[in-house]
Design an enzyme around this catalytic site. Structure first.
Site, mmCIF file in Angstrom:
data_model
loop_
_atom_site.group_PDB
_atom_site.id
_atom_site.type_symbol
_atom_site.label_atom_id
_atom_site.label_comp_id
_atom_site.label_asym_id
_atom_site.label_seq_id
_atom_site.Cartn_x
_atom_site.Cartn_y
_atom_site.Cartn_z
ATOM 1 N N HIS A 266 0.797 -1.237 0.000
ATOM 2 C CA HIS A 266 0.000 0.000 0.000
ATOM 3 C C HIS A 266 0.824 1.279 0.000
ATOM 4 O O HIS A 266 0.277 2.364 0.119
ATOM 5 C CB HIS A 266 -0.942 0.023 1.214
HETATM 6 C C1 UD1 Z 1 -1.989 5.406 5.932
HETATM 7 C C2 UD1 Z 1 -0.679 5.917 6.512
HETATM 8 C C3 UD1 Z 1 0.397 4.868 6.376
HETATM 9 C C4 UD1 Z 1 -0.044 3.545 6.965
HETATM 10 C C5 UD1 Z 1 -1.387 3.124 6.390
HETATM 11 C C6 UD1 Z 1 -1.881 1.908 7.108
HETATM 12 C C7 UD1 Z 1 -0.281 8.338 6.343
HETATM 13 C C8 UD1 Z 1 0.468 9.396 5.626
HETATM 14 N N1 UD1 Z 1 -0.221 7.115 5.805
HETATM 15 O O1 UD1 Z 1 -1.785 5.202 4.546
HETATM 16 O O2 UD1 Z 1 1.567 5.293 7.078
HETATM 17 O O3 UD1 Z 1 0.925 2.565 6.675
HETATM 18 O O4 UD1 Z 1 -2.337 4.188 6.562
HETATM 19 O O5 UD1 Z 1 -2.836 1.207 6.381
HETATM 20 O O6 UD1 Z 1 -0.906 8.602 7.339
HETATM 21 N N2 UD1 Z 1 -9.261 4.664 1.766
HETATM 22 C C9 UD1 Z 1 -10.482 4.055 1.727
HETATM 23 N N3 UD1 Z 1 -11.064 3.676 2.900
HETATM 24 C C10 UD1 Z 1 -10.475 3.869 4.112
HETATM 25 C C11 UD1 Z 1 -9.239 4.508 4.146
HETATM 26 C C12 UD1 Z 1 -8.631 4.897 2.972
HETATM 27 O O7 UD1 Z 1 -11.056 3.844 0.637
HETATM 28 O O8 UD1 Z 1 -11.069 3.475 5.141
HETATM 29 C C13 UD1 Z 1 -8.589 5.026 0.490
HETATM 30 C C14 UD1 Z 1 -8.874 6.424 -0.019
HETATM 31 O O9 UD1 Z 1 -8.897 6.369 -1.419
HETATM 32 C C15 UD1 Z 1 -7.642 7.195 0.430
HETATM 33 C C16 UD1 Z 1 -6.545 6.146 0.334
HETATM 34 O O10 UD1 Z 1 -7.175 4.925 0.699
HETATM 35 O O11 UD1 Z 1 -7.382 8.313 -0.357
HETATM 36 C C17 UD1 Z 1 -5.354 6.393 1.239
HETATM 37 O O12 UD1 Z 1 -5.750 6.550 2.627
HETATM 38 P P1 UD1 Z 1 -4.812 7.387 3.625
HETATM 39 O O13 UD1 Z 1 -5.312 7.270 5.002
HETATM 40 O O14 UD1 Z 1 -4.593 8.779 3.101
HETATM 41 O O15 UD1 Z 1 -3.403 6.696 3.497
HETATM 42 P P2 UD1 Z 1 -3.011 5.164 3.544
HETATM 43 O O16 UD1 Z 1 -2.443 4.788 2.228
HETATM 44 O O17 UD1 Z 1 -4.155 4.380 4.082
HETATM 45 N N1 UDP Z 2 -3.788 -6.309 8.660
HETATM 46 C C1 UDP Z 2 -5.088 -6.797 8.726
HETATM 47 N N2 UDP Z 2 -5.761 -7.085 7.563
HETATM 48 C C2 UDP Z 2 -5.196 -6.920 6.337
HETATM 49 C C3 UDP Z 2 -3.868 -6.417 6.273
HETATM 50 C C4 UDP Z 2 -3.196 -6.110 7.445
HETATM 51 O O1 UDP Z 2 -5.615 -6.989 9.815
HETATM 52 O O2 UDP Z 2 -5.863 -7.201 5.333
HETATM 53 C C5 UDP Z 2 -3.086 -5.937 9.923
HETATM 54 C C6 UDP Z 2 -1.744 -6.579 10.166
HETATM 55 O O3 UDP Z 2 -1.881 -7.811 10.858
HETATM 56 C C7 UDP Z 2 -1.044 -5.534 11.032
HETATM 57 C C8 UDP Z 2 -1.625 -4.226 10.529
HETATM 58 O O4 UDP Z 2 -2.826 -4.559 9.835
HETATM 59 O O5 UDP Z 2 -1.387 -5.709 12.389
HETATM 60 C C9 UDP Z 2 -0.659 -3.506 9.625
HETATM 61 O O6 UDP Z 2 -1.291 -2.401 9.060
HETATM 62 P P1 UDP Z 2 -0.809 -1.721 7.695
HETATM 63 O O7 UDP Z 2 0.023 -2.661 6.914
HETATM 64 O O8 UDP Z 2 -2.025 -1.155 7.069
HETATM 65 O O9 UDP Z 2 0.031 -0.473 8.222
HETATM 66 P P2 UDP Z 2 1.584 -0.241 8.526
HETATM 67 O O10 UDP Z 2 1.988 -1.185 9.598
HETATM 68 O O11 UDP Z 2 2.329 -0.420 7.250
HETATM 69 O O12 UDP Z 2 1.632 1.195 8.946
#
Ligand code: UD1
Ligand code: UDP
Length: 366
Positions: free
Chosen positions: A214
């Protein structure tokens, strides 16, 4: 000696994104047990809002329902950060907590740190001291700011202590507590081991690759197409299971996959841990997944140029592949280490240590 209980203390916990819930749930539970008379207030920023990215974690991890929902949703970095700041400020002004706890390195973490610092409210940063030394990643900026303004830096590992010392952060603010994401895993282990998600999908334990991707550097640009081609190629060797993060789902834009690539929506925490624990290998760019695989002793391949968790590489469980999708050809189903690796303070008791540090702090500051 147990410190005097600061009976009227109030703690605000700020969560917003998927990994935040996992890291914070054990801390909320430990502090509620340690300080039952204190007020424990949970703020959910709404950075993540889909059920599969938010509610499922609150439910499966047994977290109390949030007291405040900010509903900030998605946006650019500035929009998302600004919305959290605008909506959190009046809540913190009204609540006037004795301590604000912010976890990890997402935009909600950055915003909450800034708001609390400007209101001169004491802050604890959970997972302090991680550094990738790569400021092209937004998380690096977020964690540097959170560490700079925290009164309590709840450090994640020995290498986190070294990073903070190198930056000249006073040792008196820093406390090695360990990794609360591992606490959550340990607390759920009996439940996720009994799920057998792989078997229910017709997959052989140890015989498939689990994938999560992601990071913007990988999924927002042209690399994603090549990644999908490589996953199809990899699936000729072993089935590939890929629960797709919503950011990545948008970019895939309905692209069909061939081979034995199974695309899923994001899956619940217990279901994910079940698949992770039984995988032959994991391919990821997630921070948390690098840690969980290390704890479980599952071979992990990380499709990134840098990691803020180099301890996982030193242990031998995590192999850095770089960003080139062609490196996915190096993913193989390796033999697991005979014993689970050991990392200092990744022992399932980090949240208890957080509760010790926080109770001590509140006893001397309230
Ligand atoms: C965010 C964090 C990242 C973390 C990740 C965990 C920042 C800068 N990034 O990235 O460090 O590793 O979360 O998963 O804070 N969206 C949905 N539904 C949701 C949430 C997001 O559809 O519930 C989609 C939207 O299109 C959105 C995109 O995901 O624009 C990105 O979401 P965002 O929270 O901005 O960043 P992540 O890539 O999720
Ligand atoms: N995870 C989950 N379902 C998924 C993918 C990840 O429950 O489909 C959990 C995973 O076990 C871990 C956390 O989400 O505990 C990690 O989150 P993510 O990779 O979104 O964020 P990051 O750690 O990179 O910030």
């Amino acid at each position: 000696m147990t410190p005097a209980e600061p009976a009227k203390a109030k703690i605000v916990y700020v969560v917003g994104a998927r990994p935040n819930f996992v890291k914070m749930a054990p801390v909320v539970a430990a502090l509620r047990a340690r300080l039952p008379e204190a007020a424990h207030v949970i703020v959910h920023t709404g950075q993540h809002y889909d059920k599969a990215m938010s509610d499922v974690f609150v439910d499966q991890l047994g977290m109390p329902q949030p007291d405040h929902l900010l509903g900030v949703g998605s946006g650019t970095h500035a929009q998302q950060t600004a919305r959290v700041m605008e909506r959190l400020e009046p809540i913190l002004e009204e609540e006037r907590p004795d301590l604000v706890i912010v976890p990890g390195d997402v935009n909600s973490t950055l915003a909450a740190s800034l708001v609390a610092a400007k209101l001169r409210l004491p802050t604890a940063h959970l997972e302090a001291g991680l550094r990738s030394f790569d400021r092209s990643m937004p998380e690096e900026i977020n964690r540097i700011v959170a560490d700079e303004f925290a009164d309590l830096l709840l450090a994640h590992s020995d290498e986190a202590l070294e990073n903070l010392a190198r930056e000249g952060i006073e040792a008196s603010r820093v406390h090695l507590v360990g990794n609360t994401m591992i606490d959550a895993l340990v607390a759920c282990e009996t439940r996720f081991r009994s799920l057998d998600v792989a078997a229910s999908m017709g997959l052989e334990p140890g015989g498939y690759v689990l994938v999560t991707l992601h990071r913007p550097a990988l999924v927002d640009g042209p690399l994603l197409g090549s990644v999908m081609d490589e996953l199809e190629r990899l699936s000729e060797t072993a089935p590939v299971v890929f629960p797709v993060h919503p950011r990545t789902r948008v970019r895939l834009d309905g692209r069909a996959t061939g081979g034995r690539v199974i695309l899923l929506d994001p899956i619940g925490y217990l279901e994910f841990l079940s698949l992770e624990a039984d995988a032959g290998a994991v391919l990821t760019d997630s921070g948390g997944v690098q840690e969980e695989t290390s704890y479980l002793g599952v071979p992990c391949f990380t499709l990134r140029d840098s990691t803020e968790r180099p301890v996982t590489v030193r242990l031998g469980t995590n192999t850095m592949l770089g960003l080139d999708p062609a490196a996915i050809r190096h993913v193989s189903l390796l033999r697991r280490p005979a014993e689970r690796p050991h990392i200092t303070a990744w022992d399932g008791r980090a949240a208890e240590r957080v509760a010790d540090v926080v109770a001590d702090y509140l006893a001397s500051h309230t």
